[in-house]
Design an enzyme around this catalytic site. Structure first.
Site, PDB file in Angstrom:
ATOM      1  N   ASP A  51       0.937  -1.257  -0.096  1.00 47.73           N
ATOM      2  CA  ASP A  51       0.066   0.022   0.018  1.00 47.73           C
ATOM      3  C   ASP A  51       0.879   1.046  -0.068  1.00 47.73           C
ATOM      4  OD1 ASP A  51       0.764  -0.147   2.468  1.00 47.73           O
ATOM      5  OD2 ASP A  51      -0.976  -0.148   3.579  1.00 47.73           O
ATOM      6  N   SER A  52       2.121   1.007   0.111  1.00 49.90           N
ATOM      7  CA  SER A  52       3.279   2.305  -0.081  1.00 49.90           C
ATOM      8  C   SER A  52       2.916   2.694  -1.477  1.00 49.90           C
ATOM      9  CB  SER A  52       4.610   1.957   0.091  1.00 49.90           C
ATOM     10  OG  SER A  52       4.761   0.461  -0.899  1.00 49.90           O
ATOM     11  N   ASP A  90      -0.992  -5.925  -0.261  1.00 47.16           N
ATOM     12  CA  ASP A  90      -1.537  -5.466   0.954  1.00 47.16           C
ATOM     13  C   ASP A  90      -2.966  -5.283   0.945  1.00 47.16           C
ATOM     14  OD1 ASP A  90       0.342  -4.947   2.716  1.00 47.16           O
ATOM     15  OD2 ASP A  90       1.246  -3.225   1.852  1.00 47.16           O
ATOM     16  N   LYS A 120      -1.295  -9.595   2.669  1.00 44.66           N
ATOM     17  CA  LYS A 120      -0.514  -9.088   4.080  1.00 44.66           C
ATOM     18  C   LYS A 120      -1.592  -7.994   4.683  1.00 44.66           C
ATOM     19  CE  LYS A 120       3.284  -5.995   3.755  1.00 44.66           C
ATOM     20  NZ  LYS A 120       2.653  -5.021   4.707  1.00 44.66           N
ATOM     21  N   GLU A 122      -1.722  -5.296   8.535  1.00 42.22           N
ATOM     22  CA  GLU A 122      -1.077  -5.005   9.696  1.00 42.22           C
ATOM     23  C   GLU A 122      -1.539  -5.189  10.934  1.00 42.22           C
ATOM     24  OE1 GLU A 122      -0.151  -0.826   8.931  1.00 42.22           O
ATOM     25  OE2 GLU A 122       0.877  -1.057   6.960  1.00 42.22           O
ATOM     26  N   GLU A 189       8.968  -3.930  10.556  1.00 39.57           N
ATOM     27  CA  GLU A 189       9.411  -2.905  10.206  1.00 39.57           C
ATOM     28  C   GLU A 189      10.018  -1.976  11.108  1.00 39.57           C
ATOM     29  OE1 GLU A 189       6.716  -1.062   7.406  1.00 39.57           O
ATOM     30  OE2 GLU A 189       7.741   0.974   7.139  1.00 39.57           O
TER      31      GLU A 189
HETATM   32  O1  KIV Z   1       3.579  -1.287   1.693  1.00 41.21           O
HETATM   33  C1  KIV Z   1       4.790  -1.506   1.778  1.00 41.21           C
HETATM   34  O2  KIV Z   1       5.759  -1.319   0.859  1.00 41.21           O
HETATM   35  C2  KIV Z   1       5.025  -2.359   2.960  1.00 41.21           C
HETATM   36  C3  KIV Z   1       6.480  -2.407   3.029  1.00 41.21           C
HETATM   37  C4  KIV Z   1       7.321  -1.599   3.614  1.00 41.21           C
HETATM   38  C5  KIV Z   1       6.974  -4.001   3.868  1.00 41.21           C
HETATM   39  O3  KIV Z   1       4.287  -2.764   3.568  1.00 41.21           O
END
Ligand code: KIV
Length: 271
Positions: A51-52, A90, A120, A122, A189
């Site tokens: 989600d980055s 994510d 994934k 959080e 992280e």
């Molecule tokens: O969204 C992302 O890029 C991440 C990484 C920093 C692990 O969750």
């Protein structure tokens, strides 16, 4: 022995094998077809459609604004490019925190509409019910503890997490809960390296770090940071393997100059 280049398809079992045999896992983020194809050809083990994307693709300050539909768009593009690596996607902010049914529906949409291999999300104890429900529907789940950017408004800063004993103890407890609930791996992280080491040693599942030190089972970086496309983000954990910002800027300036000077196209570059 290393199975890095031998394996035709990387799966959760491959990552488990790597941990057991001390072979480090390589993971990068990817958000589009062209870059994902290059990373897969280079034999990356895991691509994370993070989600980055909200930050590096869309220019938002945080990961919070990106939607499930936008994550599905990015993930579908990545999946079309790859043939070997495992693709993890994510679950974006707001698509799983409400309740476990909402979480399951979001995970199912990602799996059905993109063809990704895992999701994934959080958090620890607070999302355990959702994780169990998603896993029981047959969807592999990667956990994410430490600095969890979707909670930035709770933390207030992006500084190193779990430096204090109480927060470190809570992280260790959550890591075990995630493993016990069936997560196939865990991202840690921005935490102290000693804590990363302890978690990686205590857990049987692979632990992949971003700013979690050298003793974890694998490393992940955001592709824009690793390639030096971002230039103002310089945390200690980041190693830039290229300086693409400068190279792309120079190439663009060269192109503009050629166009202005009527040096492009030349005789051979036209029909
Ligand atoms: O969204 C992302 O890029 C991440 C990484 C920093 C692990 O969750």
């Amino acid at each position: 022995m290393s199975i890095h280049k031998e394996v035709k398809r990387v799966t959760a079992h491959t990552l488990q094998w790597m941990k057991q045999h001390g072979e480090k896992i390589s993971m990068l983020t990817a958000y589009d077809y062209s870059m994902a194809g290059i990373f897969d050809d280079a034999n990356i083990d895991v691509l994370l459609v993070g989600d980055s994307a909200s930050n590096v693709m869309a220019g938002n300050e945080t990961t919070l604004p990106i939607t499930l539909d936008q994550m599905i768009y990015h993930a579908s593009s990545v999946i079309r490019a790859i043939s070997r690596c495992m693709v993890v996607v994510d679950l974006p902010f707001g698509s799983y925190q409400g309740n476990s049914k909402e979480a399951l529906n979001s995970a199912i949409r990602i799996m059905k509409e993109t063809g990704a291999h895992a999701i994934k999300l959080e958090g620890g104890e607070e999302v355990l019910e959702s994780i169990k429900r998603i896993i029981s529907a047959g969807v592999p789940v990667m956990g994410h503890l430490g600095l969890t950017p979707q909670s930035i408004n709770k933390f207030g800063t992006y500084s190193v997490r779990a430096k204090e004993e109480a927060e470190a103890a809570a992280l260790i407890k959550n890591a075990h809960l995630l493993e016990d609930s069936g997560c196939f791996s865990l991202v840690l992280e921005k935490i102290p390296a000693t804590l990363g080491k302890q978690v990686a040693e205590e857990l049987k599942i692979p632990v992949i770090g971003i700013g979690a030190g050298m003793h974890v089972d694998g490393q992940v970086l955001v592709m824009h940071d690793m390639l030096g496309i971002t230039k103002d983000f310089s945390p200690r954990f980041l190693r830039r393997y290229l300086n693409l910002y400068e190279q792309i800027k120079e190439a663009t300036e060269h192109y503009i100059a050629d166009v202005k000077a009527k040096a492009f196209p030349n005789e051979q570059e036209q029909y």
